[in-house]
Design an enzyme around this catalytic site. Structure first.
Site, short mmCIF file in Angstrom:
data_model
loop_
_atom_site.label_atom_id
_atom_site.label_comp_id
_atom_site.label_asym_id
_atom_site.label_seq_id
_atom_site.Cartn_x
_atom_site.Cartn_y
_atom_site.Cartn_z
N HIS A 37 78.39 -8.80 54.02
CA HIS A 37 77.97 -7.67 55.03
C HIS A 37 78.29 -6.51 54.32
O HIS A 37 79.42 -6.12 53.55
CB HIS A 37 79.31 -8.18 55.92
N ASP A 50 74.47 -8.73 56.10
CA ASP A 50 74.23 -8.72 57.38
C ASP A 50 75.11 -7.44 58.20
O ASP A 50 76.11 -7.06 57.58
CB ASP A 50 74.86 -10.02 58.18
ZN ZN Z 1 76.47 -10.70 61.93
#
Ligand code: ZN
Length: 246
Positions: free
Chosen positions: A198, A56
């Protein structure tokens, strides 16, 4: 056969070949789904151990490319949930993600909590992101990962794509060391997990490579989210929320 007949035959053959090539190229452009694009590159049975890595908050210059390099070396494809407002400044990265067969999902345009928005505002966050990404790669079937995993009735009443959350949170954003992330993930993982990471932190990227190397030794295959669900022939449906395959 006379010479002109041969020529006509050869010309007809060449024309046929050319038209086949053109239509094949056109078909390739019309393929919207990542699993269609990657088809034939691997054969997985439902008994195989499979897992999906997801990233993400990118694309982020200087970080995402590093991740892509390591994924390429390991021949692994993953799923990226992108923030729309970061797409224009990182067009090359988005193109590379697409070209290298990874799956692309939406993580809203401004990384907002969708549950705090009206239906119109929710739609704007998602349509705007679709627009910037499709402006680069063409029509595409996206997944949605709502920031913080937050979703409500309003969102689920209209959303026209599958909603993908996760079953393993690596908590990589807390600054945990790569070693700890790898250790914990390898200990917790089950076949069919969707792992949240991430692509904006060095420790996450280092940990991702560690997770891949360790789990591959344990016999795991890494797939995009869509590919993983197709292994069990349970294609993702719009408006459904998915945590894992099992
Ligand atoms: Zn996020």
């Amino acid at each position: 056969m006379r010479r002109w007949e041969y020529r006509a035959l050869i010309t007809a053959f060449l024309l046929l070949l050319a038209s086949l090539l053109v239509s094949a190229a056109r078909m390739d452009n019309e393929v919207r789904s990542v699993s269609e694009r990657n088809k034939g590159q691997r054969i997985i049975t439902p008994e195989d151990k499979v897992v999906a890595l997801t990233f993400d908050d990118g694309p982020k210059a200087g970080k995402t490319e590093k991740l892509l390099d390591g994924l390429k070396e390991r021949n692994v494809r993953v799923t990226f949930f992108m923030i729309g407002c970061q797409v224009q400044d990182n067009r090359d990265i988005v193109q590379r993600i697409f070209d290298e067969g990874h799956q692309i999902g939406i993580h809203t345009y401004d990384h907002v909590r969708l549950t705090e928005l009206t239906e119109e505002e929710q739609k704007q966050q998602i349509r705007q992101t679709e627009g910037v990404i499709e402006g680069l790669i063409g029509d595409y079937d996206f997944l949605l990962r709502p920031p913080y995993g937050d979703r409500n009735e309003t969102l689920l009443s209209w959303i026209d794509m599958p909603v993908v959350v996760w079953s393993i949170d690596t908590e990589d954003w807390t600054g945990r060391s790569a070693d700890l992330i790898v250790e914990q993930t390898v200990q917790d993982v089950e076949s069919g997990d969707i792992i949240l990471m991430h692509d904006i932190f060095d420790n996450s990227i280092e940990a991702a490579f560690g997770i891949i190397d360790e789990l591959q030794k344990m016999g795991y295959t890494f797939l995009t989210v869509e590919e993983m669900f197709e292994v069990r022939e349970t294609p993702l449906e719009n408006g459904e929320v998915y945590h894992h395959l099992w």
